[in-house]
Design a protein around this motif. Structure first.
Motif, PDB file in Angstrom:
ATOM      1  N   LEU A 182       8.333  15.651   2.517  1.00 22.00           N
ATOM      2  CA  LEU A 182       9.593  15.245   3.154  1.00 22.00           C
ATOM      3  C   LEU A 182      10.772  15.413   2.196  1.00 22.00           C
ATOM      4  O   LEU A 182      11.772  14.706   2.298  1.00 22.00           O
ATOM      5  CB  LEU A 182       9.489  13.794   3.628  1.00 22.00           C
ATOM      6  CG  LEU A 182       8.518  13.546   4.795  1.00 22.00           C
ATOM      7  CD1 LEU A 182       7.959  12.134   4.745  1.00 22.00           C
ATOM      8  CD2 LEU A 182       9.189  13.789   6.130  1.00 22.00           C
ATOM      9  N   ARG A 183      10.658  16.329   1.265  1.00 17.97           N
ATOM     10  CA  ARG A 183      11.724  16.562   0.285  1.00 17.97           C
ATOM     11  C   ARG A 183      13.018  16.970   0.987  1.00 17.97           C
ATOM     12  O   ARG A 183      13.029  17.866   1.838  1.00 17.97           O
ATOM     13  CB  ARG A 183      11.315  17.659  -0.704  1.00 17.97           C
ATOM     14  CG  ARG A 183      10.142  17.290  -1.605  1.00 17.97           C
ATOM     15  CD  ARG A 183       9.688  18.482  -2.430  1.00 17.97           C
ATOM     16  NE  ARG A 183      10.697  18.862  -3.410  1.00 17.97           N
ATOM     17  CZ  ARG A 183      10.733  18.411  -4.666  1.00 17.97           C
ATOM     18  NH1 ARG A 183       9.800  17.561  -5.091  1.00 17.97           N
ATOM     19  NH2 ARG A 183      11.659  18.802  -5.500  1.00 17.97           N
ATOM     20  N   GLN A 184      14.098  16.263   0.657  1.00 15.59           N
ATOM     21  CA  GLN A 184      15.440  16.522   1.198  1.00 15.59           C
ATOM     22  C   GLN A 184      15.508  16.394   2.718  1.00 15.59           C
ATOM     23  O   GLN A 184      16.403  16.940   3.371  1.00 15.59           O
ATOM     24  CB  GLN A 184      15.925  17.922   0.786  1.00 15.59           C
ATOM     25  CG  GLN A 184      16.015  18.113  -0.719  1.00 15.59           C
ATOM     26  CD  GLN A 184      16.471  19.508  -1.100  1.00 15.59           C
ATOM     27  OE1 GLN A 184      17.373  20.064  -0.481  1.00 15.59           O
ATOM     28  NE2 GLN A 184      15.859  20.083  -2.117  1.00 15.59           N
ATOM     29  N   GLN A 199       1.358   8.686  -0.840  1.00 22.37           N
ATOM     30  CA  GLN A 199       1.306   9.956  -1.585  1.00 22.37           C
ATOM     31  C   GLN A 199       2.224  11.030  -0.980  1.00 22.37           C
ATOM     32  O   GLN A 199       2.083  12.221  -1.269  1.00 22.37           O
ATOM     33  CB  GLN A 199      -0.132  10.488  -1.677  1.00 22.37           C
ATOM     34  CG  GLN A 199      -1.060   9.558  -2.438  1.00 22.37           C
ATOM     35  CD  GLN A 199      -2.477  10.090  -2.539  1.00 22.37           C
ATOM     36  OE1 GLN A 199      -2.699  11.295  -2.541  1.00 22.37           O
ATOM     37  NE2 GLN A 199      -3.438   9.189  -2.630  1.00 22.37           N
ATOM     38  N   ALA A 200       3.137  10.630  -0.115  1.00 22.93           N
ATOM     39  CA  ALA A 200       4.106  11.582   0.450  1.00 22.93           C
ATOM     40  C   ALA A 200       5.214  11.852  -0.562  1.00 22.93           C
ATOM     41  O   ALA A 200       5.483  11.040  -1.451  1.00 22.93           O
ATOM     42  CB  ALA A 200       4.695  11.039   1.741  1.00 22.93           C
ATOM     43  N   ASP A 201       5.871  12.991  -0.441  1.00 24.56           N
ATOM     44  CA  ASP A 201       6.965  13.365  -1.338  1.00 24.56           C
ATOM     45  C   ASP A 201       8.291  13.257  -0.591  1.00 24.56           C
ATOM     46  O   ASP A 201       8.579  14.060   0.294  1.00 24.56           O
ATOM     47  CB  ASP A 201       6.755  14.801  -1.846  1.00 24.56           C
ATOM     48  CG  ASP A 201       7.763  15.183  -2.937  1.00 24.56           C
ATOM     49  OD1 ASP A 201       8.684  14.386  -3.206  1.00 24.56           O
ATOM     50  OD2 ASP A 201       7.629  16.287  -3.509  1.00 24.56           O
ATOM     51  N   LEU A 202       9.080  12.228  -0.941  1.00 25.03           N
ATOM     52  CA  LEU A 202      10.381  12.000  -0.304  1.00 25.03           C
ATOM     53  C   LEU A 202      11.529  12.270  -1.271  1.00 25.03           C
ATOM     54  O   LEU A 202      12.609  11.711  -1.136  1.00 25.03           O
ATOM     55  CB  LEU A 202      10.473  10.570   0.222  1.00 25.03           C
ATOM     56  CG  LEU A 202       9.866  10.278   1.600  1.00 25.03           C
ATOM     57  CD1 LEU A 202       8.362  10.128   1.501  1.00 25.03           C
ATOM     58  CD2 LEU A 202      10.459   9.033   2.215  1.00 25.03           C
ATOM     59  N   THR A 203      11.317  13.143  -2.222  1.00 21.91           N
ATOM     60  CA  THR A 203      12.341  13.440  -3.218  1.00 21.91           C
ATOM     61  C   THR A 203      13.666  13.825  -2.548  1.00 21.91           C
ATOM     62  O   THR A 203      13.712  14.730  -1.715  1.00 21.91           O
ATOM     63  CB  THR A 203      11.883  14.590  -4.143  1.00 21.91           C
ATOM     64  OG1 THR A 203      10.659  14.233  -4.770  1.00 21.91           O
ATOM     65  CG2 THR A 203      12.924  14.887  -5.201  1.00 21.91           C
ATOM     66  N   THR A 220       4.008   6.951  -3.319  1.00 21.74           N
ATOM     67  CA  THR A 220       4.984   7.872  -2.731  1.00 21.74           C
ATOM     68  C   THR A 220       6.061   8.223  -3.755  1.00 21.74           C
ATOM     69  O   THR A 220       6.462   7.382  -4.559  1.00 21.74           O
ATOM     70  CB  THR A 220       5.639   7.226  -1.488  1.00 21.74           C
ATOM     71  OG1 THR A 220       4.624   6.968  -0.522  1.00 21.74           O
ATOM     72  CG2 THR A 220       6.686   8.118  -0.872  1.00 21.74           C
ATOM     73  N   VAL A 221       6.533   9.463  -3.730  1.00 22.17           N
ATOM     74  CA  VAL A 221       7.595   9.899  -4.646  1.00 22.17           C
ATOM     75  C   VAL A 221       8.940   9.637  -3.975  1.00 22.17           C
ATOM     76  O   VAL A 221       9.238  10.185  -2.912  1.00 22.17           O
ATOM     77  CB  VAL A 221       7.454  11.402  -4.988  1.00 22.17           C
ATOM     78  CG1 VAL A 221       8.577  11.834  -5.932  1.00 22.17           C
ATOM     79  CG2 VAL A 221       6.097  11.681  -5.619  1.00 22.17           C
TER      80      VAL A 221
END
Length: 281
Positions: A182-184, A199-203, A220-221
């Motif tokens: 889910l980055r950006q 463990q999702a990527d929300l950067t 999660t990030v």
């Protein structure tokens, strides 16, 4: 003169009735037959067509008009819907795994319980689409529009929602987003109640005013994310990488090493008391 006027009025009335009774967006029968026999119907008019339960795997519907079409329970695996119009279509429980729906229009389409695993949904319009309990694992949603879409209890395991056009006001209650990208992504005003985002990527994702009640955000990030307006009061952030780059560990729950030391200490203390009682007796 009156007779001629009456004739004109009757002609207009009959013509108007014909216009009303003629189907406006009916499917072209020739095109329906073509797709069922050849599985190839580029730029076809299949609007309102009844293709319920049809076996159309590997079919080509590029640039076709399937608005309002019934495709529930159909086998559409590996099918090409690139740039097709599927607005308002019924795809309930259809198999669309690994299908190509890039740049397709699925506005207000019914995709409940559909299988879209590993499907290509890049730049797809899913505005207000119903994806209740849909299988979207490993699907690619790059720059897709999922605004106000219903993704409740959907499986989005390892789905790529990075740089998504919009997930604003989307309903993701109980959705599984484990290891999702889910980055950006634009997640403003979305509902993630009881969703699994572990463990999702929300950067650098935008989650302002998002509801994350009882959501699982463990590991999660969240780097570069503004958490000020998000509702995280009851969320699980254990082991999450916070906006400042630091790992989050709840002070209310002792870490495993500390618990191990405490249990070992209590065991030694208990053994010492037992030995002292034996010696005393």
């Amino acid at each position: 003169m009156k007779h001629n006027s009456l004739k004109v009025y009757l002609t207009i009335a009959i013509g108007s009735t014909a216009l009303v009774t003629t189907p406006v967006n009916a499917a072209n029968p020739t095109h329906v037959k073509q797709v069922l026999t050849t599985k190839k119907c580029i730029k076809c008019d299949l609007s309102q067509a009844n293709l319920r339960g049809a076996d159309l795997n590997y079919a080509n519907f590029q640039d076709a008009n399937l608005s309002g079409a019934i495709l529930s329970g159909a086998n559409l695996q590996y099918t090409n819907f690139q740039n097709a119009n599927l607005s308002g279509a019924d795809l309930t429980q259809a198999n669309l795994s690994e299908a190509n729906l890039s740049s397709a229009n699925l506005r207000k389409a019914n995709l409940s319980q559909v299988n879209l695993s590993s499907a290509n949904l890049q730049q797809t319009n899913l505005l207000q689409a119903n994806l209740l309990q849909a299988n979207l694992s490993r699907a690619i949603f790059w720059q897709a529009n999922l605004q106000q879409a219903n993704l409740s209890k959907a499986n989005l395991w390892q789905a790529n929602l990075s740089v998504v056009g919009s997930l604003q006001q989307a309903n993701l209650t109980g959705a599984k987003l484990w290891q999702a990208n889910l980055r950006q992504a634009n997640l403003q005003d979305a509902n993630f109640t009881q969703a699994d985002l572990s463990q999702a990527d929300l950067t650098s994702a935008r989650i302002q005013r998002s509801k994350l009640w009882y959501a699982n955000l463990s590991q999660t990030v969240l780097e570069g994310v503004n958490l000020q307006e998000a509702d995280l009061e009851t969320a699980n952030l254990q082991g999450a990488k916070m906006p400042n780059g630091e790992m989050y560990f709840s002070s209310s729950t002792p870490s495993i090493p500390i618990l191990h030391i405490l249990l070992s200490t209590f065991s030694i203390f208990g053994a010492a008391i037992a030995f002292w009682r034996i010696a005393k007796s």
